[in-house]
Design a protein around this motif. Sequence first.
Motif, PDB file in Angstrom:
ATOM      1  N   LEU A 144       2.121 -12.002 -12.296  1.00  0.00           N
ATOM      2  CA  LEU A 144       0.809 -12.516 -12.706  1.00  0.00           C
ATOM      3  C   LEU A 144       0.211 -13.428 -11.641  1.00  0.00           C
ATOM      4  CD1 LEU A 144       1.348 -13.282 -16.506  1.00  0.00           C
ATOM      5  CD2 LEU A 144      -0.006 -11.454 -15.488  1.00  0.00           C
ATOM      6  N   VAL A 145       1.031 -14.287 -11.063  1.00  0.00           N
ATOM      7  CA  VAL A 145       0.555 -15.186 -10.009  1.00  0.00           C
ATOM      8  C   VAL A 145       0.150 -14.380  -8.783  1.00  0.00           C
ATOM      9  CG1 VAL A 145       1.266 -17.013  -8.414  1.00  0.00           C
ATOM     10  CG2 VAL A 145       1.844 -17.181 -10.837  1.00  0.00           C
ATOM     11  N   ASN A 146       0.933 -13.358  -8.433  1.00  0.00           N
ATOM     12  CA  ASN A 146       0.599 -12.523  -7.271  1.00  0.00           C
ATOM     13  C   ASN A 146      -0.724 -11.800  -7.462  1.00  0.00           C
ATOM     14  OD1 ASN A 146       2.854 -13.242  -5.836  1.00  0.00           O
ATOM     15  ND2 ASN A 146       4.055 -11.471  -6.502  1.00  0.00           N
ATOM     16  N   ARG A 147      -0.978 -11.239  -8.655  1.00  0.00           N
ATOM     17  CA  ARG A 147      -2.259 -10.563  -8.910  1.00  0.00           C
ATOM     18  C   ARG A 147      -3.423 -11.540  -8.831  1.00  0.00           C
ATOM     19  NH1 ARG A 147      -0.370  -8.204 -13.902  1.00  0.00           N
ATOM     20  NH2 ARG A 147       1.341  -6.982 -13.131  1.00  0.00           N
ATOM     21  N   TRP A 148      -3.240 -12.714  -9.381  1.00  0.00           N
ATOM     22  CA  TRP A 148      -4.288 -13.735  -9.365  1.00  0.00           C
ATOM     23  C   TRP A 148      -4.602 -14.142  -7.926  1.00  0.00           C
ATOM     24  CZ3 TRP A 148      -3.916 -19.076  -8.100  1.00  0.00           C
ATOM     25  CH2 TRP A 148      -5.052 -19.817  -8.419  1.00  0.00           C
ATOM     26  N   GLN A 149      -3.565 -14.332  -7.107  1.00  0.00           N
ATOM     27  CA  GLN A 149      -3.791 -14.696  -5.703  1.00  0.00           C
ATOM     28  C   GLN A 149      -4.456 -13.563  -4.941  1.00  0.00           C
ATOM     29  OE1 GLN A 149       0.150 -15.753  -4.400  1.00  0.00           O
ATOM     30  NE2 GLN A 149      -0.310 -17.936  -4.512  1.00  0.00           N
ATOM     31  N   PHE A 150      -4.073 -12.307  -5.213  1.00  0.00           N
ATOM     32  CA  PHE A 150      -4.656 -11.170  -4.509  1.00  0.00           C
ATOM     33  C   PHE A 150      -6.149 -11.057  -4.792  1.00  0.00           C
ATOM     34  CE2 PHE A 150      -5.754  -6.674  -4.054  1.00  0.00           C
ATOM     35  CZ  PHE A 150      -5.341  -6.471  -2.754  1.00  0.00           C
ATOM     36  N   LYS A 151      -6.558 -11.285  -6.039  1.00  0.00           N
ATOM     37  CA  LYS A 151      -7.979 -11.193  -6.386  1.00  0.00           C
ATOM     38  C   LYS A 151      -8.799 -12.279  -5.711  1.00  0.00           C
ATOM     39  CE  LYS A 151      -7.651  -8.776 -10.730  1.00  0.00           C
ATOM     40  NZ  LYS A 151      -7.961  -8.776 -12.154  1.00  0.00           N
ATOM     41  N   ARG A 152      -8.188 -13.383  -5.373  1.00  0.00           N
ATOM     42  CA  ARG A 152      -8.911 -14.487  -4.744  1.00  0.00           C
ATOM     43  C   ARG A 152      -8.964 -14.384  -3.221  1.00  0.00           C
ATOM     44  NH1 ARG A 152      -8.161 -20.159  -7.330  1.00  0.00           N
ATOM     45  NH2 ARG A 152      -8.973 -20.483  -5.264  1.00  0.00           N
ATOM     46  N   LEU A 153      -8.265 -13.424  -2.628  1.00  0.00           N
ATOM     47  CA  LEU A 153      -8.280 -13.248  -1.175  1.00  0.00           C
ATOM     48  C   LEU A 153      -9.656 -12.793  -0.702  1.00  0.00           C
ATOM     49  CD1 LEU A 153      -4.935 -11.354  -0.454  1.00  0.00           C
ATOM     50  CD2 LEU A 153      -5.474 -13.707   0.151  1.00  0.00           C
ATOM     51  N   PRO A 154     -10.048 -13.170   0.525  1.00  0.00           N
ATOM     52  CA  PRO A 154     -11.278 -12.597   1.099  1.00  0.00           C
ATOM     53  C   PRO A 154     -11.086 -11.095   1.339  1.00  0.00           C
ATOM     54  CG  PRO A 154     -10.350 -14.319   2.522  1.00  0.00           C
ATOM     55  CD  PRO A 154      -9.443 -14.176   1.370  1.00  0.00           C
ATOM     56  N   ASP A 155     -12.196 -10.361   1.438  1.00  0.00           N
ATOM     57  CA  ASP A 155     -12.131  -8.902   1.550  1.00  0.00           C
ATOM     58  C   ASP A 155     -11.297  -8.426   2.730  1.00  0.00           C
ATOM     59  OD1 ASP A 155     -13.578  -8.506  -0.723  1.00  0.00           O
ATOM     60  OD2 ASP A 155     -15.500  -8.300   0.319  1.00  0.00           O
ATOM     61  N   ASN A 156     -11.438  -9.083   3.886  1.00  0.00           N
ATOM     62  CA  ASN A 156     -10.671  -8.623   5.052  1.00  0.00           C
ATOM     63  C   ASN A 156      -9.168  -8.829   4.852  1.00  0.00           C
ATOM     64  OD1 ASN A 156     -10.776 -11.395   5.255  1.00  0.00           O
ATOM     65  ND2 ASN A 156     -11.235 -11.415   7.447  1.00  0.00           N
ATOM     66  N   GLN A 157      -8.764  -9.865   4.129  1.00  0.00           N
ATOM     67  CA  GLN A 157      -7.344 -10.076   3.843  1.00  0.00           C
ATOM     68  C   GLN A 157      -6.841  -9.060   2.809  1.00  0.00           C
ATOM     69  OE1 GLN A 157      -5.113 -12.206   5.277  1.00  0.00           O
ATOM     70  NE2 GLN A 157      -6.763 -12.518   6.741  1.00  0.00           N
ATOM     71  N   LYS A 158      -7.703  -8.691   1.866  1.00  0.00           N
ATOM     72  CA  LYS A 158      -7.320  -7.647   0.908  1.00  0.00           C
ATOM     73  C   LYS A 158      -7.055  -6.339   1.635  1.00  0.00           C
ATOM     74  CE  LYS A 158      -9.780  -9.208  -3.191  1.00  0.00           C
ATOM     75  NZ  LYS A 158     -10.871  -8.920  -4.127  1.00  0.00           N
ATOM     76  N   VAL A 159      -7.927  -6.021   2.593  1.00  0.00           N
ATOM     77  CA  VAL A 159      -7.772  -4.779   3.347  1.00  0.00           C
ATOM     78  C   VAL A 159      -6.465  -4.789   4.137  1.00  0.00           C
ATOM     79  CG1 VAL A 159      -8.723  -3.473   5.275  1.00  0.00           C
ATOM     80  CG2 VAL A 159     -10.218  -4.256   3.464  1.00  0.00           C
ATOM     81  N   LEU A 160      -6.161  -5.884   4.788  1.00  0.00           N
ATOM     82  CA  LEU A 160      -4.904  -5.968   5.547  1.00  0.00           C
ATOM     83  C   LEU A 160      -3.700  -5.833   4.625  1.00  0.00           C
ATOM     84  CD1 LEU A 160      -5.748  -8.822   8.081  1.00  0.00           C
ATOM     85  CD2 LEU A 160      -5.545  -6.385   8.542  1.00  0.00           C
ATOM     86  N   THR A 161      -3.767  -6.448   3.465  1.00  0.00           N
ATOM     87  CA  THR A 161      -2.668  -6.360   2.508  1.00  0.00           C
ATOM     88  C   THR A 161      -2.500  -4.929   2.007  1.00  0.00           C
ATOM     89  OG1 THR A 161      -3.121  -8.623   1.798  1.00  0.00           O
ATOM     90  CG2 THR A 161      -1.774  -7.282   0.342  1.00  0.00           C
ATOM     91  N   ILE A 162      -3.599  -4.264   1.715  1.00  0.00           N
ATOM     92  CA  ILE A 162      -3.524  -2.879   1.250  1.00  0.00           C
ATOM     93  C   ILE A 162      -2.979  -1.976   2.346  1.00  0.00           C
ATOM     94  CG2 ILE A 162      -4.943  -0.905   0.548  1.00  0.00           C
ATOM     95  CD1 ILE A 162      -6.669  -2.934  -0.996  1.00  0.00           C
ATOM     96  N   MET A 163      -3.362  -2.211   3.586  1.00  0.00           N
ATOM     97  CA  MET A 163      -2.846  -1.413   4.702  1.00  0.00           C
ATOM     98  C   MET A 163      -1.333  -1.594   4.835  1.00  0.00           C
ATOM     99  SD  MET A 163      -5.779  -1.977   7.515  1.00  0.00           S
ATOM    100  CE  MET A 163      -6.228  -0.494   8.370  1.00  0.00           C
ATOM    101  N   LYS A 164      -0.843  -2.797   4.606  1.00  0.00           N
ATOM    102  CA  LYS A 164       0.602  -3.036   4.674  1.00  0.00           C
ATOM    103  C   LYS A 164       1.330  -2.398   3.497  1.00  0.00           C
ATOM    104  CE  LYS A 164       0.408  -7.285   7.314  1.00  0.00           C
ATOM    105  NZ  LYS A 164       0.607  -8.738   7.307  1.00  0.00           N
ATOM    106  N   GLN A 165       0.672  -2.322   2.328  1.00  0.00           N
ATOM    107  CA  GLN A 165       1.291  -1.729   1.150  1.00  0.00           C
ATOM    108  C   GLN A 165       1.385  -0.212   1.251  1.00  0.00           C
ATOM    109  OE1 GLN A 165      -1.089  -2.894  -2.174  1.00  0.00           O
ATOM    110  NE2 GLN A 165      -0.123  -4.897  -2.375  1.00  0.00           N
ATOM    111  N   ALA A 166       0.513   0.392   2.041  1.00  0.00           N
ATOM    112  CA  ALA A 166       0.479   1.857   2.141  1.00  0.00           C
ATOM    113  C   ALA A 166       1.825   2.361   2.639  1.00  0.00           C
ATOM    114  CB  ALA A 166      -0.647   2.292   3.072  1.00  0.00           C
ATOM    115  N   ASP A 167       2.449   3.204   1.837  1.00  0.00           N
ATOM    116  CA  ASP A 167       3.768   3.704   2.202  1.00  0.00           C
ATOM    117  C   ASP A 167       3.769   5.203   2.500  1.00  0.00           C
ATOM    118  OD1 ASP A 167       3.209   4.431  -0.364  1.00  0.00           O
ATOM    119  OD2 ASP A 167       5.146   3.867  -1.208  1.00  0.00           O
ATOM    120  N   LYS A 168       2.592   5.823   2.443  1.00  0.00           N
ATOM    121  CA  LYS A 168       2.467   7.250   2.736  1.00  0.00           C
ATOM    122  C   LYS A 168       1.289   7.460   3.672  1.00  0.00           C
ATOM    123  CE  LYS A 168       3.144   7.646  -1.999  1.00  0.00           C
ATOM    124  NZ  LYS A 168       2.458   7.918  -3.194  1.00  0.00           N
TER     125      LYS A 168
END
Length: 139
Positions: free
Chosen positions: A23-47
């Motif tokens: 829950l804390v991780n989701r809350w922190q992710f929603k508060r990230l700026p857009d460019n940080q969200k994009v970097l995080t999503i790029m790191k999560q991509a496993d395929k």
Amino acid sequence: MIPDQISFLVILILIFGIIILPLVNRWQFKRLPDNQKVLTIMKQADKLVYWKNISDGRTGNLFFVKNKRKILVYPWYIDERGRMVITKKNPFDHWDYPEDKAPLSEEEIKQARNELYAYSKKSSVKIIFNDPFKENKAK
């Protein structure tokens, strides 16, 4: 320590790790700026092709990641019939990230369309979008 205290600590640690930390991780992710969200999503991509849906209730963004380095963002809302409607006029015009916003090649458009249709089929919510290439006619 008595066995009751040990079992209480184990249960407390499990509740903390399974419920509270995500829950804390989701809350922190929603508060990230857009460019940080994009970097995080790029790191999560496993395929080579990765989808991430970030919802803010009845609106949100659907992220399509290709090869961990190119991203298309589809903003959406839920209509009165419960369908996910993508609001982007031409969902295949250019890459949203990297920042130079290069246009998609013909092969990339075909792959992005096929992947979006496949994601729509396996999704529990029907996805509606403007497909300018439906009958091989680009607008």
